[in-house]
Structures are given as structure tokens and as C-alpha cells.
Enzyme design. Structure first.
Site, PDB file in Angstrom:
ATOM      1  N   ASP A  89       0.919  -1.274   0.110  1.00 60.54           N
ATOM      2  CA  ASP A  89      -0.250   0.001   0.231  1.00 60.54           C
ATOM      3  C   ASP A  89       0.704   1.556  -0.034  1.00 60.54           C
ATOM      4  O   ASP A  89       1.591   1.386   1.297  1.00 60.54           O
ATOM      5  CB  ASP A  89      -0.828   0.138   0.879  1.00 60.54           C
ATOM      6  CG  ASP A  89      -2.251   1.486   1.513  1.00 60.54           C
ATOM      7  OD1 ASP A  89      -1.472   2.158   1.527  1.00 60.54           O
ATOM      8  OD2 ASP A  89      -3.062   0.785   1.205  1.00 60.54           O
ATOM      9  N   HIS A  90       1.220   1.642  -1.157  1.00 61.65           N
ATOM     10  CA  HIS A  90       2.240   2.744  -1.238  1.00 61.65           C
ATOM     11  C   HIS A  90       1.669   3.998  -0.057  1.00 61.65           C
ATOM     12  O   HIS A  90       2.909   4.375  -0.693  1.00 61.65           O
ATOM     13  CB  HIS A  90       2.080   3.413  -2.761  1.00 61.65           C
ATOM     14  CG  HIS A  90       1.151   4.094  -3.473  1.00 61.65           C
ATOM     15  ND1 HIS A  90       0.045   4.339  -3.250  1.00 61.65           N
ATOM     16  CD2 HIS A  90       1.833   5.445  -3.350  1.00 61.65           C
ATOM     17  CE1 HIS A  90      -0.175   5.503  -4.234  1.00 61.65           C
ATOM     18  NE2 HIS A  90       0.417   6.107  -3.694  1.00 61.65           N
TER      19      HIS A  90
ATOM     20  N   HIS B  54      -5.583   3.047   1.499  1.00 64.51           N
ATOM     21  CA  HIS B  54      -4.708   3.829   0.896  1.00 64.51           C
ATOM     22  C   HIS B  54      -5.716   4.898   2.722  1.00 64.51           C
ATOM     23  O   HIS B  54      -4.436   5.141   3.614  1.00 64.51           O
ATOM     24  CB  HIS B  54      -4.865   4.960   0.580  1.00 64.51           C
ATOM     25  CG  HIS B  54      -4.079   4.498  -1.145  1.00 64.51           C
ATOM     26  ND1 HIS B  54      -3.042   3.548   0.013  1.00 64.51           N
ATOM     27  CD2 HIS B  54      -4.792   4.434  -2.332  1.00 64.51           C
ATOM     28  CE1 HIS B  54      -2.840   3.125  -1.917  1.00 64.51           C
ATOM     29  NE2 HIS B  54      -3.637   3.878  -3.006  1.00 64.51           N
TER      30      HIS B  54
END
Ligand code: BG6
Length: 511
Positions: free
Chosen positions: A185-186, A248
Site C-alpha cells: 500500500d504505497h 490508502h
């Protein structure tokens, strides 16, 4: 001291896709420049395209537009050295094939570069292929950890609903152990997101106030000025809630609401995050869902004199699409700390600016001494800016000079840009390095992902099948549909932030 990164091979499935050139290789480039790559290291791109090693190097390194400016940071020798880390393997027409050739190729590279048996498999393919790839790897004896560790990184979307996420988890766990699976999950790779933990747990001044006794409500905004760009086909099947909120934004929520972990060990932090996500109050009945969720789509408009397409006119989007590009949700957290505190979270495309921030609104003092101060409308706020103009801002009351006790709001601010440490790692860079070192703290665990879907599922279901469900429109370039503030009725308005941390709310781009 920096942790040691063991020799290893990174195998990227789907290597001819955009993500490899756009995100993964630039991240590896930065790690190369900062000397963070292992001594013996190669990348093997694998996909269905017919390419030579040289073609692949050109595509992702020497001629890649994503490295255009970066290439100048290196001299010719070093650039060549970096490019020579890259190899390519054509899987033929399908990912569902016998991987013994791939295995042989990896063995050859291992002997040639002395990389040891440590391997990361990065799955940058459509999610429908994840399980197939995991199974083929296992069938070829490539998941065993007998001769070096094996890890698997998977990209989002991780599932499409709770049910599909569970199926995917079960499917992967048949072939790899949970501790081998890294769900990326950036947002967790962003320094400012990690700093939520530090702000809360490395200070003693915030945590005592971090609860229902002092916090009135919490607001999170994730806005993008861009539209769906070239990803209409993907986005139309996904929508804002699946694309941004389920992953996110709920990750950010979990860091805000979680209890203090026992330590910073990965499982201690992840255990608390799961607990936090499980405490989100799931909205079940239509009335609650109607009152607490808003979805909308951007409409054609003119921004800065230029015509901007509406969502339904975008390439790959159905003309009668009901996919949301704006999602706002009000919810509560069912636990001791947060009982009764509303959370307002929104995410959208085609907003006036690109910004992500968390605003903690504190309650007004229990007893108002300064009756005519006008301060009741000026609550204390803690604004945590995730991006851009990263920093933290505290709004607090000060006396207006002169007679009486009029109160005005002043700013106490901190900016990341002022820190002496200038090498702030980009999200993918940090996350790749963590996986290379076996640190899963910033990766989502199976139960975390499932808990997030359990909260989101009823909303998606209501939006798809609900009786009174509405889809609103908003002109591209404004802060969402007109009724967006209705969600916060009685509490106030969304803080519509500007590109800079200290911009006062209400910022917008006028056509
Ligand atoms: C991705 C979404 O995960 O995050 C995109 O799929 C979105 O739709 C992007 O644009 C936003 O990331 P960032 O880091 O630019 O805020």
C-alpha cells in the site's frame, strides 16, 4: 546503523507493464544511487511480451522517460552497471504455464551473479493472476525456503470485496505462508503517513488528548486535481471507494485510531491496526448508509480556460457509468477511546488541487471564560499534511491586542522541507527496501485487508443496490457536489485546503 540487505533476485511478473517503468525501476535507481541495493543483485522481468534483455533494459532504464532526469545523476559506467542488473524472461503466451524454464533462468542468474537463493516475486499483473502465479511457483518448487528465503509482493487492488479478498488470501496462503506475503500500500511508504505513529507515540503532548474527551471530530481529505487519465477502463470497475478509501485512507484511519503498540515490531504494530479496523462501526441499514455516505461523479467543466471532460466522456468509461469519482463517508469507531466521535473521510478526483491531510478538531474548552471572545467558532486544530507541502500545523487561540479578550487563531507550524535530512525516500523505494530486508511493518496483513473490506462492503452494496441511493454530479475543479457539507451538518464544513499547509480554507481555482 543501516540494516544489511542480503544478496537476492527480484523477479517482477508483469514487467512489461507501466508500473515497472514508472515506479519500480525509479525506486531501484534511487536505491542504487544511495548504495542501498545488495552487493549481488539482479532483477528478472517476466511477462508475456517477446523481449530480449537488451530490449528490456532500454525500455525500463536507458530509454525510459521515467528516468529521463535521473539518468544524469550517474556517469556512463554506473548507468551501465545499473542497466546490467536487468534481465528479461518471456513466459510465452500465458502466466499459467510450467515455470521450469523460469526456474532454470533464475538458477543461471543466481550462479552468474552469486545472488544466493533469496528471491522476491513482485506481482504486478492483474490480480486475477495472483493465485495462478503463486500456484505455478509452488508447483515448480520455487516457494520453498530451504535454500534461501522467498517473498511475494502483491499490488493493489487486493480483492474487489470482502469475499474476493478472502478468496485471494486463501488462494495465496495455499502456496506461500502469510509471513512471506507482502501486500503493498504505497501510502504506508510515505514518510508523513509513518510520521502519524511518531507524532502520536513519540510525544507526550498529544496522546493524552487523543480521545473522545478532547477530540470533537476528525476529518480526512484526499483530493486529486487530475481525472482518471488513461485508466478509465480499470477505474470504471473500481471507483473512488475501492481505489483509494478501502486501502490508502483506511490505512491512515487505522494509524490515527489505533491503541499504542507494545513496541515498533511489525506484528505489534499490525496487531493494533487490525484491532483498530475491526472497531469501525459497520453501517448496516439503508437509512444509516443514506445519511452517512455521499457519492458523486465529475462533470465537464472549464478549468483555467481549458475544457475538461466529464467522467462519463473519459476513455474506457461507460456512457451511463454510475462509478463514483467522489466518495465521502461519515462513520464512528466503536471502542472506549473513540465512542461518539465522528470521522469524516473523503476522496475524489478532479478537485481544485492535489492534497491529502488529516485534521483533528479539538473540542472547545469545557468552560468558556472569555464570553465575548468569538472563539467558539475557532476550535483548536491539529492539521497533519500528508502531501504536498508536508508538515504539521497547530491552530490555537491568542489574544487580540487591545482591550477585552478577543481571541484570534494563530499558527504553529512545522515543515518537512526544513529538516536537515534531505534524502527522503520515495514510497516505493522505502517499501521495496523494507521487503528486501524482510520488514513487513509497512505492508498490510491478510486480516487488516479483510477488516477494511468488511467495513467497505455494505457501502458498496448499498451504492450498487440501495433503494434511495443517489449519484450527484460536481463540475470538474470544484470541491465536490453542493451537498457535500450536509454530511458535516451541525459540526461545520469540510476544510477545503489549499496547496500550502497554511492556506486558509476555501481555496479554489476560478475558471
Ligand atoms: C493509486 C490510485 O493507488 O493512488 C490512483 O489507484 C491514485 O487512482 C493514486 O491517483 C494516488 O497516489 P498519490 O501517491 O499520488 O496520492
Amino acid at each position: 546503523m543501516a540494516k544489511k540487505t542480503e544478496n537476492q533476485i527480484l523477479v517482477i511478473f508483469g514487467a512489461s507493464g507501466d508500473l515497472t517503468a514508472r515506479k519500480l525501476v525509479p525506486a531501484l535507481f534511487n536505491l542504487f544511487v544511495s548504495e542501498n541495493l545488495p552487493k549481488n543483485f539482479v532483477v528478472l522481468g517476466a511477462s508475456r511480451s517477446d523481449m530480449s534483455d537488451e530490449d528490456f533494459r532500454k525500455r525500463v532504464v536507458t530509454e525510459s522517460k521515467y528516468l529521463k532526469d535521473k539518468r544524469e545523476e550517474l556517469n556512463t559506467n554506473d548507468l551501465e552497471k545499473f542497466a546490467n542488473c536487468f534481465y528479461y524472461h518471456d513466459l510465452g503466451g500465458s502466466y499459467d504455464t510450467d515455470y521450469s524454464n523460469l526456474k532454470k533462468r533464475i538458477e543461471d542468474l543466481k550462479s552468474k551473479h552469486n545472488t544466493s537463493g533469496n528471491i522476491i516475486y513482485y506481482l504486478s499483473t492483474p490480480p486475477s493472476l495472483y493465485e495462478t502465479i503463486a500456484q505455478n511457483l509452488a508447483d515448480a518448487g520455487m516457494s520453498t525456503q530451504k535454500n534461501g528465503w522467498k517473498r511475494m509482493i502483491v499490488e493493489k487492488p487486493f480483492g474487489y470485496s470482502l469475499e474476493t479478498a478472502k478468496e485471494l488470501n486463501n488462494g495465496l496462503q495455499k502456496h506461500f505462508e502469510e509471513h512471506q506475503i507482502y501486500r503493498i500500500d504505497h501510502y504506508l511508504g510515505k514518510e508523513t503517513v509513518q510520521n502519524l505513529l511518531v507524532t502520536r507515540f513519540a510525544n507526550s503532548i498529544f496522546e493524552p488528548l487523543w480521545n473522545r474527551n478532547y477530540i470533537h471530530h476528525v476529518e480526512i481529505t484526499n483530493a486529486e486535481d487530475g481525472g482518471v487519465e488513461k485508466r478509465g477502463g480499470y477505474y470504471d470497475k473500481s471507483g473512488a471507494l475501492r481505489d483509494m478509501f478501502q486501502n490508502h485512507l483506511l490505512q491512515i484511519v487505522s494509524l490515527i485510531i489505533m491503541e499504542p503498540p507494545i513496541s515498533d515490531a511489525p506484528e505489534d504494530i499490525r496487531d493494533e491496526k487490525v484491532k483498530a479496523l475491526r472497531s469501525l462501526q459497520i453501517m448496516k441499514d439503508e437509512k444509516t448508509l443514506f445519511n452517512n455516505t455521499i457519492r458523486a461523479q465529475y462533470m465537464p467543466s472549464t478549468i483555467d480556460g481549458e475544457k475538461v471532460k466529464g467522467y462519463r466522456e473519459e476513455e474506457g468509461v461507460a456512457e451511463d457509468s454510475t462509478t463514483e469519482t467522489y466518495a465521502a463517508v461519515k462513520f464512528f469507531v466503536d471502542n472506549w477511546r473513540w465512542q461518539g466521535v465522528p470521522f469524516y473521510v473523503r476522496t475524489a478526483k478532479r478537485m481544485p488541487t492535489k492534497v491529502t491531510e488529516v485534521v483533528i478538531h479539538f473540542k472547545t474548552p469545557h468552560h468558556q471564560i472569555f464570553q465575548d471572545s468569538g472563539m467558539s467558532s475557532k476550535d483548536n486544530k491539529l492539521i497533519i499534511r500528508i502531501q504536498p507541502d508536508e508538515g504539521i500545523l497547530i491552530k490555537f487561540g491568542v489574544k487580540v491586542p487591545g482591550q477585552g479578550f478577543k481571541v484570534e487563531r494563530a499558527n504553529l507550524d512545522f515543515y518537512y522541507a526544513d529538516l536537515a535530512e534531505t534524502n527522503v525516500m520515495e514510497a516505493y523505494e522505502r517499501l521495496l527496501l523494507d521487503a528486501m530486508q524482510g520488514d513487513a511493518t509497512l505492508y498490510a496483513r491478510a486480516d487488516e485487508v479483510e477488516a477494511a473490506w468488511a467495513f467497505v462492503d455494505p457501502i458498496l452494496d448499498y451504492w450498487a443496490n440501495g433503494k434511495d441511493v443517489r449519484m450527484y454530479g460536481y463540475a470538474a475543479g470544484v470541491w465536490g457536489p453542493e451537498n457535500a457539507d450536509d454530511l458535516i451538518e451541525g459540526v461545520g464544513f469540510w476544510r477545503n485546503p489549499g496547496p500550502e499547509l497554511t492556506d486558509e480554507p476555501g481555496y479554489c481555482v476560478l475558471c
